[in-house]
Design an enzyme around this catalytic site. Structure first.
Site, PDB file in Angstrom:
ATOM      1  N   GLY A  26     -62.967  89.814 -22.242  1.00  0.00           N
ATOM      2  CA  GLY A  26     -61.943  89.367 -22.619  1.00  0.00           C
ATOM      3  C   GLY A  26     -60.458  90.207 -22.164  1.00  0.00           C
ATOM      4  O   GLY A  26     -59.532  90.257 -22.830  1.00  0.00           O
ATOM      5  N   LYS A  27     -60.798  90.942 -21.269  1.00  0.00           N
ATOM      6  CA  LYS A  27     -59.734  91.781 -20.890  1.00  0.00           C
ATOM      7  C   LYS A  27     -58.218  91.090 -20.370  1.00  0.00           C
ATOM      8  O   LYS A  27     -57.354  91.566 -20.801  1.00  0.00           O
ATOM      9  CB  LYS A  27     -59.947  92.876 -19.581  1.00  0.00           C
ATOM     10  CG  LYS A  27     -61.286  93.822 -19.935  1.00  0.00           C
ATOM     11  CD  LYS A  27     -61.591  94.739 -18.761  1.00  0.00           C
ATOM     12  CE  LYS A  27     -62.230  93.743 -17.261  1.00  0.00           C
ATOM     13  NZ  LYS A  27     -63.194  93.152 -17.729  1.00  0.00           N
ATOM     14  N   ASP A  93     -53.531  93.103 -13.376  1.00  0.00           N
ATOM     15  CA  ASP A  93     -55.171  92.562 -13.565  1.00  0.00           C
ATOM     16  C   ASP A  93     -55.990  93.004 -12.759  1.00  0.00           C
ATOM     17  O   ASP A  93     -55.464  93.324 -11.582  1.00  0.00           O
ATOM     18  CB  ASP A  93     -54.978  90.890 -13.691  1.00  0.00           C
ATOM     19  CG  ASP A  93     -56.229  90.405 -14.632  1.00  0.00           C
ATOM     20  OD1 ASP A  93     -56.721  91.446 -15.415  1.00  0.00           O
ATOM     21  OD2 ASP A  93     -56.499  89.218 -14.422  1.00  0.00           O
ATOM     22  N   GLU A  94     -57.054  93.312 -13.018  1.00  0.00           N
ATOM     23  CA  GLU A  94     -58.175  93.562 -12.082  1.00  0.00           C
ATOM     24  C   GLU A  94     -57.817  94.939 -11.330  1.00  0.00           C
ATOM     25  O   GLU A  94     -57.855  95.005 -10.028  1.00  0.00           O
ATOM     26  CB  GLU A  94     -58.372  92.450 -10.928  1.00  0.00           C
ATOM     27  CG  GLU A  94     -58.806  90.938 -11.456  1.00  0.00           C
ATOM     28  CD  GLU A  94     -60.360  90.988 -12.106  1.00  0.00           C
ATOM     29  OE1 GLU A  94     -61.087  91.956 -11.721  1.00  0.00           O
ATOM     30  OE2 GLU A  94     -60.665  89.968 -12.508  1.00  0.00           O
ATOM     31  N   CYS A 182     -76.014  95.397 -22.867  1.00  0.00           N
ATOM     32  CA  CYS A 182     -75.994  96.621 -23.554  1.00  0.00           C
ATOM     33  C   CYS A 182     -76.561  97.681 -22.926  1.00  0.00           C
ATOM     34  O   CYS A 182     -77.123  97.503 -21.642  1.00  0.00           O
ATOM     35  CB  CYS A 182     -76.494  96.453 -25.220  1.00  0.00           C
ATOM     36  SG  CYS A 182     -78.193  96.764 -25.181  1.00  0.00           S
TER      37      CYS A 182
END
Ligand code: ZN
Length: 195
Positions: A26-27, A93-94, A182
């Site tokens: 969700g960046k 962004d990116e 993870c």
């Protein structure tokens, strides 16, 4: 949640915010949330993206809803300086796809009194630091590290595991080429891959 230290036109001291994390964390949504709040405060907002990122439309950052904000695509970090003039707040962004020159560009903008908010992948699909991200995390005033959800075990995911055969560090877009994992599950899968 990140709360801005200042949100009005009167501030003249710039600063740098980094939003880092794996894919599916969700960046971009967080970047857009902050930029929208700035817009509501009547600040002028500019958004930049590297030309290499070809997902979605060519002139909008993100989400397939009315929240999309027009963005400027640039090939090189230095081009951002040509376009920033009018902006109070600058979003990128990116940002991991830019080369190291982006670090100086962003610091220049902050010195000029701009609030600079960048979002990017902190690790590549090998679990290694991505491009300019380590330097950006170091020079910024504020760091937000987001997590995705591990598709194997449901705990917090910090890694973007590549399930396609492509081996280059930069593989654009296609979310179905990646899985959020993870640390433990990423390690297991990486070991399995090497055998
Ligand atoms: Zn897991």
């Amino acid at each position: 949640m990140f709360i801005e230290p200042l949100l009005n036109k009167k501030y003249d001291k710039g600063w740098i915010e980094v939003i880092a994390g794996p894919m599916f964390s969700g960046k971009t949504e967080e970047l857009i949330r902050r930029l929208k709040r700035a817009k509501i405060a009547n600040l002028k907002v500019s958004i930049f993206k590297p030309k290499v990122d070809t997902r979605y439309s060519s002139d909008e950052v993100v989400s397939h809803d009315a929240n999309a904000i027009p963005s400027i695509r640039v090939e090189r970090a230095i081009e951002i300086i040509e376009f920033y003039e009018e902006a109070d707040v600058i979003g990128i962004d990116e940002v991991q796809f830019f080369n190291e020159a982006i670090v100086d560009v962003i610091q220049y903008l902050a010195l000029k009194g701009k609030r600079v908010i960048v979002a990017g992948l902190d690790m590549d699909s090998n679990g290694k630091p991505f491009g300019p991200m380590p330097a950006l995390l170091t020079v910024s005033e504020y760091v937000t590290k987001l997590h995705a959800i591990c598709i194997e075990c449901g705990s917090l995911a910090s890694h973007s595991f590549r399930i396609s055969e492509e081996k280059s560090q930069i593989l654009i877009g296609e979310k179905d080429s990646y899985q959020p994992l993870c640390r433990q599950c990423f390690h297991k899968k990486t070991i399995a891959d090497d055998e």
